[in-house]
Enzyme design. Structure first.
Site, PDB file in Angstrom:
ATOM      1  N   THR A 356      -2.077  -2.564   1.696  1.00 20.75           N
ATOM      2  CA  THR A 356      -1.181  -1.996   2.686  1.00 20.75           C
ATOM      3  C   THR A 356      -1.935  -1.187   3.725  1.00 20.75           C
ATOM      4  O   THR A 356      -2.929  -0.560   3.412  1.00 20.75           O
ATOM      5  CB  THR A 356      -0.162  -1.093   1.958  1.00 20.75           C
ATOM      6  OG1 THR A 356       0.527  -1.886   1.004  1.00 20.75           O
ATOM      7  CG2 THR A 356       0.813  -0.466   2.917  1.00 20.75           C
ATOM      8  N   VAL A 357      -1.423  -1.164   4.990  1.00 19.37           N
ATOM      9  CA  VAL A 357      -1.971  -0.293   6.019  1.00 19.37           C
ATOM     10  C   VAL A 357      -0.889   0.644   6.512  1.00 19.37           C
ATOM     11  O   VAL A 357       0.275   0.270   6.640  1.00 19.37           O
ATOM     12  CB  VAL A 357      -2.572  -1.076   7.208  1.00 19.37           C
ATOM     13  CG1 VAL A 357      -3.791  -1.877   6.769  1.00 19.37           C
ATOM     14  CG2 VAL A 357      -1.551  -1.990   7.879  1.00 19.37           C
TER      15      VAL A 357
END
Length: 536
Positions: A356-357
């Site tokens: 995830t970012v």
């Protein structure tokens, strides 16, 4: 809130960054710069956030991509707005078929875990409703980066190497060939500083920009995705994409010692952080953060909250209780009774029924954005749609195959989702966006960051630098090496099974932007990755 940038309780690897006209904080410098460039060209915080998000699919493909989901919290017009751009399971999804094939969980790799990607629709919807520039202008930096190439940053290179090793051992068959051709064309992951480019990715981003994401859901791109799935044994069809629309939702909040903490409602699990904070605020914490009492109470609050969340949270249409039930003060008072001096084995209560970012952006006009997107588990499913550069996520891994679970896989149903943007307000005014990426670490990171800011008066960079813990299961908790040895020993004596971890990866990666009492912006970025705060 006025953070004192000169005061640090924990040795900081970075200094807090200040700006007055705009700020973008991401886990990769090129993405932060892309967002700041859009601000300087007349865009607002929403334009900047989407520019950074699209760029991150290129410069940090190890954690997110065009074929993933996103969520956002947007402060605009004096209030907070929530966007849920996560997608449902395809109409052909069949939990019974997977159980019949001997699976006890949804397989991690391949088509079974692929749900409808929501990120492109989310970008388009954010820009349509709140942006000032066209989607073409906003996505232009990402298109250029994919076409011209960029030098891969160190942490991304290591994650890429890890993914190549994992996919090489588990992703066999012709359907997976396109992932290796796209991301490891030389038969290996790119090295730190090596230039990587993806012309297919650039062309797809350009088509999304030109069509306002319509081509991805109701055009040629959608047809290509559907054909690839049908030919290689997947459930996803162009009709699933055509039916998809992102949803505007009302954010959830809990008041923690005078600050309102905001999260996206289920199907996301941001509610876990709110529930844990509801429990924690019933205890008086010592003035000093680095004490066994602080760690113990935070861990126990998180365990009790997670026990409920894992039992009850799903697509809200299938939950047996509501978010309001889970966040009620009366329920928090009842659940808090479980927390004592010793570590407990978590169990769900009975609420009343009623890879995830993360990125943050703010502009000089008062707009602020908390945004997160993911392909889940690194690059996701291991599937790349031929000729597009679109790596498809495996978010469906979070579905259960238990028919009794509210989160059991079913057609048109959204899975329990781990990616969560956070936001702080006080007395109805915005303090700012924050987030910590990292699957089931995310609510735990939110709890620790909020406590660092509110209980211990840390500035954004301090709050991210401080050592972290992660509850795993039962009484097992992982600790970073920065946690003092005497605290770990004291927690062991209370019944916690403490595992000290050298690798910072399990403890998440976050960003924070906060508005100060001077009206300026204070930004912090994650020392556990290639993070950057770009300020103006």
């Amino acid at each position: 809130m006025n953070f004192d940038a000169t005061r640090y309780r924990y040795p900081s690897r970075r200094t807090v960054v200040f700006g007055s006209r705009g700020m973008v904080a991401t886990g990769q410098p090129l993405a932060a710069q892309a967002g700041l460039d859009i601000l300087k060209k007349g865009g607002n915080a929403v334009d900047a956030a989407v520019a950074a998000a699209a760029c991150l699919t290129v410069v940090e493909p190890t954690s997110n991509g065009i074929g993933g989901d996103c969520f956002a919290l947007v402060w605009s017009g004096g209030r907070l707005h929530g966007l849920n751009a996560s997608g449902p399971a395809p109409a052909l999804a069949d939990a019974g078929m997977l159980r019949g094939a001997g699976h006890r969980e949804v397989p991690r790799y391949g088509w079974d875990a692929v749900t409808v990607p929501g990120a492109p629709a989310g970008w388009a919807e954010l820009v349509r409703r709140f942006g000032r520039r066209s989607l073409g202008e906003v996505l232009a930096p990402a298109v250029a980066c994919a076409s011209e190439g960029y030098a891969v940053s160190p942490v991304t290179a290591q994650m890429w190497k890890n993914a190549f090793r994992a996919y090489s051992g588990r992703c066999d068959g012709d359907a997976f060939r396109h992932w290796f051709e796209t991301f490891c064309p030389g038969g290996r992951a790119p090295m730190p500083g090596e230039v990587w480019r993806s012309p297919d990715h650039a062309r797809t981003l350009a088509r999304i920009a030109e069509s306002g994401a319509e081509d991805f859901y109701r055009g040629e791109l959608a047809e290509r995705i559907g054909v690839f799935a049908q030919r290689s044994g997947g459930w996803l069809r162009a009709s699933d994409l055509a039916a998809y629309r992102p949803e505007w939702v009302e954010p959830l909040s809990a008041n923690y010692r005078g600050y309102d903490v905001w999260e996206i409602p289920p199907n996301g699990h941001g509610i876990a952080a709110l529930m844990a904070l509801n429990l924690l605020k019933g205890f008086g914490l010592p003035d000093e953060r680095e004490t066994a009492e602080v760690y113990h109470l935070q861990i126990e609050a998180m365990k009790v909250a997670y026990a409920d969340v894992l039992a009850y949270v799903a697509d809200p249409r299938f939950m047996s209780c509501t978010a309001r039930d889970l966040l009620s003060e009366a329920y928090a008072d009842e659940r808090r009774k479980r927390i004592g001096a010793a570590a407990l084995d978590p169990a769900p209560g009975r609420p009343p029924r009623g890879g995830t970012v993360y990125l943050a952006a703010a502009d000089g006009e008062g707009n602020m954005v908390s945004m997160i997107q993911s392909n889940y588990m690194g690059f996701g499913s291991g599937l790349v749609v031929p000729g597009t550069g679109v790596a498809l996520h495996n978010r469906g891994c979070n579905f259960s195959l238990d028919p009794e679970s509210p989160n059991c896989l079913a057609p048109g149903k959204k899975p329990y989702h781990t990616i969560i943007p956070g936001f702080l307000t006080k007395d109805g005014a915005p303090v700012g966006p924050f987030g910590v990426m990292g699957a089931f670490m995310q609510p735990q990171g939110h709890l620790q960051v909020v406590s660092n800011l509110v209980d211990f008066g840390m500035n954004p960079q301090e709050a991210l630098d401080a050592p972290r813990w992660q509850w795993i299961e039962g009484r097992t908790v992982q600790m970073e090496r920065g946690v003092p040895a005497d605290i770990a020993s004291s927690l062991e004596s209370r019944g916690h099974n403490v595992r000290m971890i050298d690798d910072p990866t399990p403890f998440g990666r976050g960003e924070i932007i906060a508005r100060t009492s001077f009206g300026t912006l204070a930004g912090g970025t994650e020392p556990r990755t290639d993070g950057c705060v770009a300020a103006w």
